[in-house]
Design a protein around this motif. Structure first.
Motif, mmCIF file in Angstrom:
data_model
loop_
_atom_site.group_PDB
_atom_site.id
_atom_site.type_symbol
_atom_site.label_atom_id
_atom_site.label_comp_id
_atom_site.label_asym_id
_atom_site.label_seq_id
_atom_site.Cartn_x
_atom_site.Cartn_y
_atom_site.Cartn_z
ATOM 1 N N GLU A 144 -84.999 64.652 16.108
ATOM 2 C CA GLU A 144 -83.539 64.235 16.361
ATOM 3 C C GLU A 144 -82.634 63.862 15.370
ATOM 4 O OE1 GLU A 144 -84.317 62.803 21.118
ATOM 5 O OE2 GLU A 144 -84.069 61.249 19.620
ATOM 6 N N VAL A 145 -81.565 64.834 15.269
ATOM 7 C CA VAL A 145 -80.634 64.543 14.190
ATOM 8 C C VAL A 145 -79.506 64.012 14.430
ATOM 9 C CG1 VAL A 145 -79.681 65.652 12.082
ATOM 10 C CG2 VAL A 145 -81.939 66.697 13.177
ATOM 11 N N PRO A 166 -71.766 60.931 2.620
ATOM 12 C CA PRO A 166 -70.977 59.744 2.002
ATOM 13 C C PRO A 166 -69.961 60.277 0.802
ATOM 14 C CG PRO A 166 -73.067 59.740 0.878
ATOM 15 C CD PRO A 166 -72.884 61.027 1.867
ATOM 16 N N GLY A 167 -68.741 59.620 0.822
ATOM 17 C CA GLY A 167 -68.027 60.055 -0.326
ATOM 18 C C GLY A 167 -66.773 60.967 0.191
ATOM 19 N N LEU A 168 -66.250 61.679 -0.935
ATOM 20 C CA LEU A 168 -64.933 62.357 -0.680
ATOM 21 C C LEU A 168 -65.130 63.949 -0.579
ATOM 22 C CD1 LEU A 168 -62.324 60.301 -2.270
ATOM 23 C CD2 LEU A 168 -62.714 60.327 0.138
ATOM 24 N N ASP A 169 -66.537 64.372 -0.822
ATOM 25 C CA ASP A 169 -66.446 65.925 -0.721
ATOM 26 C C ASP A 169 -66.324 66.364 0.570
ATOM 27 O OD1 ASP A 169 -69.179 67.029 -0.036
ATOM 28 O OD2 ASP A 169 -69.725 65.523 -1.390
ATOM 29 N N GLY A 170 -65.719 67.573 0.856
ATOM 30 C CA GLY A 170 -65.348 68.080 2.036
ATOM 31 C C GLY A 170 -66.297 69.188 2.428
ATOM 32 N N HIS A 171 -67.442 69.323 2.084
ATOM 33 C CA HIS A 171 -68.366 70.677 2.116
ATOM 34 C C HIS A 171 -69.533 70.241 2.856
ATOM 35 C CE1 HIS A 171 -69.546 74.591 1.026
ATOM 36 N NE2 HIS A 171 -70.788 74.039 0.739
ATOM 37 N N ASP A 172 -69.759 70.781 4.177
ATOM 38 C CA ASP A 172 -70.712 70.284 4.641
ATOM 39 C C ASP A 172 -71.849 71.194 5.195
ATOM 40 O OD1 ASP A 172 -69.489 70.900 6.843
ATOM 41 O OD2 ASP A 172 -69.709 68.894 8.017
ATOM 42 N N ARG A 173 -71.657 72.419 4.665
ATOM 43 C CA ARG A 173 -72.568 73.409 4.986
ATOM 44 C C ARG A 173 -74.177 73.177 4.887
ATOM 45 N NH1 ARG A 173 -71.320 77.556 7.480
ATOM 46 N NH2 ARG A 173 -72.993 79.246 7.738
ATOM 47 N N GLY A 174 -74.131 72.535 3.656
ATOM 48 C CA GLY A 174 -75.759 72.297 3.364
ATOM 49 C C GLY A 174 -76.368 71.260 4.459
ATOM 50 N N ALA A 175 -75.455 70.241 4.657
ATOM 51 C CA ALA A 175 -75.882 69.221 5.464
ATOM 52 C C ALA A 175 -76.209 69.811 6.855
ATOM 53 C CB ALA A 175 -74.646 68.241 5.765
ATOM 54 N N LYS A 176 -75.251 70.701 7.331
ATOM 55 C CA LYS A 176 -75.539 71.217 8.661
ATOM 56 C C LYS A 176 -76.680 72.302 8.756
ATOM 57 C CE LYS A 176 -70.767 71.054 10.119
ATOM 58 N NZ LYS A 176 -69.472 71.977 9.794
ATOM 59 N N VAL A 177 -76.986 72.965 7.478
ATOM 60 C CA VAL A 177 -78.291 73.604 7.681
ATOM 61 C C VAL A 177 -79.497 72.920 7.594
ATOM 62 C CG1 VAL A 177 -79.681 75.270 5.922
ATOM 63 C CG2 VAL A 177 -77.104 75.827 6.313
ATOM 64 N N ILE A 178 -79.508 71.643 6.737
ATOM 65 C CA ILE A 178 -80.508 70.778 7.170
ATOM 66 C C ILE A 178 -80.770 70.136 8.359
ATOM 67 C CG2 ILE A 178 -81.109 68.573 6.069
ATOM 68 C CD1 ILE A 178 -82.082 70.693 4.183
ATOM 69 N N GLY A 180 -86.427 69.231 19.495
ATOM 70 C CA GLY A 180 -85.714 68.559 18.614
ATOM 71 C C GLY A 180 -83.997 68.365 19.116
ATOM 72 N N ALA A 181 -83.244 67.637 18.561
ATOM 73 C CA ALA A 181 -81.834 67.461 18.940
ATOM 74 C C ALA A 181 -81.043 67.512 17.765
ATOM 75 C CB ALA A 181 -81.782 66.441 19.961
ATOM 76 N N PHE A 182 -79.179 68.045 18.136
ATOM 77 C CA PHE A 182 -78.641 67.586 16.990
ATOM 78 C C PHE A 182 -77.500 66.786 17.857
ATOM 79 C CE2 PHE A 182 -74.526 68.653 15.178
ATOM 80 C CZ PHE A 182 -74.813 68.763 14.001
ATOM 81 N N LEU A 183 -77.511 65.635 17.355
ATOM 82 C CA LEU A 183 -76.732 64.625 18.223
ATOM 83 C C LEU A 183 -75.436 64.411 17.497
ATOM 84 C CD1 LEU A 183 -79.629 62.037 18.891
ATOM 85 C CD2 LEU A 183 -78.939 64.112 20.322
ATOM 86 N N GLY A 184 -74.211 64.825 17.950
ATOM 87 C CA GLY A 184 -73.356 64.985 17.046
ATOM 88 C C GLY A 184 -71.903 64.305 17.484
ATOM 89 N N ASP A 185 -72.164 63.328 18.578
ATOM 90 C CA ASP A 185 -70.959 62.678 19.272
ATOM 91 C C ASP A 185 -70.111 61.665 18.495
ATOM 92 O OD1 ASP A 185 -71.301 64.356 21.627
ATOM 93 O OD2 ASP A 185 -72.643 63.007 22.738
ATOM 94 N N ARG A 186 -70.952 61.198 17.456
ATOM 95 C CA ARG A 186 -70.606 60.062 16.549
ATOM 96 C C ARG A 186 -69.413 60.434 15.896
ATOM 97 N NH1 ARG A 186 -74.059 55.579 15.728
ATOM 98 N NH2 ARG A 186 -72.589 54.475 14.696
#
Lengths: 130, 302
Positions: A34-35, A12-24, B82-88
């Motif tokens: 299922e993520v 959420p919000g305006l920061d443009g850094h998603d390395r952490g989110a992708k690692v998680i 598991g899965a990484f669902l990224g189409d959205r």
């Protein structure tokens, strides 16, 4: 048939850094979940609607912008408004003194930098199992 | 807020389907709406721009006030499940529109480019009156063809630089398309690709009422989407006029039934106690020995 744990990872919000989110997201995937990753710059409305449509069990928010109090308040408010009583986790750069405030708001747990991913995985499993 | 209430009910139905526990009301509820729905299957290799193209189509459909449902399938890991669902991510522009419902789906154990519960999920979307249901397959290989059993219209997304004309003549996925969308049409190699596919189409002598079409698109810049939508509508009209649409639906119902039976059999197999397997393996080994011995004896006689 076992349904896998479904997690929405949101930025959420305006920061443009998603390395952490992708690692998680990747660690949760490797833990058999299922993520659904929303991508950057989401409004609270977009995150809550996505969580609702995706039928997730848990929401994880990654926030680095400093706007965590406002964003989380709005997201928790929207979830309640739509009777989606989902557990919400927060990760990112959160000052120590705000962690208490977030938890009072209803955030289940706050994970700072350096948290071992297994800790996040275990916590999600614990919360969903209840 | 309009939309959210219905979303919750549809999401609940989809969750029950994923649990292997489809709501019993589904088939009946669906029948009354199914004749209005049109299922568009979008398939093609990973990274050709399927999701972005679906995003563009969705925006157009919403601007014409249609109810739209999207089922976006991404692969499930064979290791972790598991899965990484990224189409959205590619379908953001109207993500708050009340007429749009997007659901990401893991492919689970299914090998044909979809998910085993996809038939039930389409039914659920129909029961909730989604008029256009777009299914995006996993990044598909040449023989990921299951989409042909469920979609009324198949859109194959290609992009320049994915092999020479020999690839175009290969059987499998190239044959199932109703419409070819060559995306990223600003990339080098586009002229040759268009020529090759046009040649393929010209050489076709079928009695099918629908003549397959080729559309060039640049999904990121929203170019060609309008043409694509016009083609989808032409195809829909012609298929409905010729009764072909009905036959496709009959095929879909049959495949749906097969999928249900397969799931039931699989559930039964999962209930077999694991300690039965060693003796089962021994039994199999003995059988194989007997068979091979028999075959070689027969061979000697000849």
């Amino acid at each position: 048939m076992d349904r896998r744990i479904r997690v929405l990872v949101g930025k959420p919000g305006l920061d443009g850094h998603d390395r952490g989110a992708k690692v998680i997201a990747r660690s949760l995937r490797d833990a058999g979940m299922e993520v659904i990753y929303t991508g950057l710059r989401q409004t609270p409305e977009m995150i809550v609607r996505a969580a609702l449509q995706e039928g997730v069990d848990v929401i994880g928010l990654s926030i680095l912008s400093g706007a965590h109090l406002r964003l989380c308040e709005r997201i928790i408010g929207l979830l309640r408004e739509h009777q989606q009583d989902l557990p919400v986790f927060v990760g990112g750069i959160i000052p120590q003194e705000d962690i208490k405030l977030l938890k009072e708001m209803g955030i289940i747990e706050v994970f700072g930098p350096g948290t071992p991913t297994i800790q996040v995985i275990d916590k999600i499993r614990e919360v969903v199992a209840v | 807020m309009k939309g959210w209430e219905e979303d919750r009910a549809l999401a609940k139905a989809l969750n029950e389907i994923e649990k292997g526990d489809p709501p019993l009301w589904l088939p009946e509820e669906r029948r009354s709406n199914a004749s209005d729905s049109w299922v568009i299957g979008v398939t093609g290799s990973p990274g050709v721009g399927k999701s972005t193209l679906v995003g563009g189509l969705v925006d157009l459909l919403l601007s014409e006030e249609h109810e739209v449902g999207v089922l976006a399938v991404d692969p499930t890991s064979p290791f972790s499940h598991g899965a990484f669902l990224g189409d959205r991510i590619r379908m953001q522009q109207n993500s708050l529109h009340p007429n749009l419902f997007i659901r990401s789906v893991g492919s689970h154990d299914c090998v044909g480019g979809l998910s085993e519960s996809i038939f039930d999920m389409v039914c659920a979307m129909e029961a909730y009156q989604k008029k256009y249901i777009i299914i995006e397959t996993v990044g598909a290989g040449q023989s990921d063809l299951d989409i042909m059993y469920i979609a009324d219209c198949i859109l194959l997304v290609l992009s320049p630089g994915s092999g020479d004309e020999v690839q175009i003549y290969k059987a499998g996925i190239m044959e199932i398309a109703d419409i070819y969308a060559i995306n990223k049409s600003d990339l080098p190699g586009i002229e040759k690709m268009v020529r090759d596919i046009q040649e393929l189409l010209m050489a076709e002598h079928s009695n099918e009422p629908w003549k397959r079409k080729l559309i060039c698109t640049q999904a990121l810049r929203k170019k060609g989407i309008q043409d694509l939508w016009a083609s989808i509508q032409d195809h829909q009209r012609i298929m409905r006029q010729s009764e072909k649409a009905n036959r496709k639906r009959e095929l879909r119902d049959r495949k749906h039934l097969e999928a249900i039976l397969q799931q039931k059999i699989k559930q039964r197999l999962e209930q077999v106690p694991k300690d039965l397997y060693p003796s089962f393996h021994e039994h199999m080994a003995t059988c194989m020995d007997t068979w091979y011995a028999k075959i070689s004896r027969e061979g000697e006689k000849v």
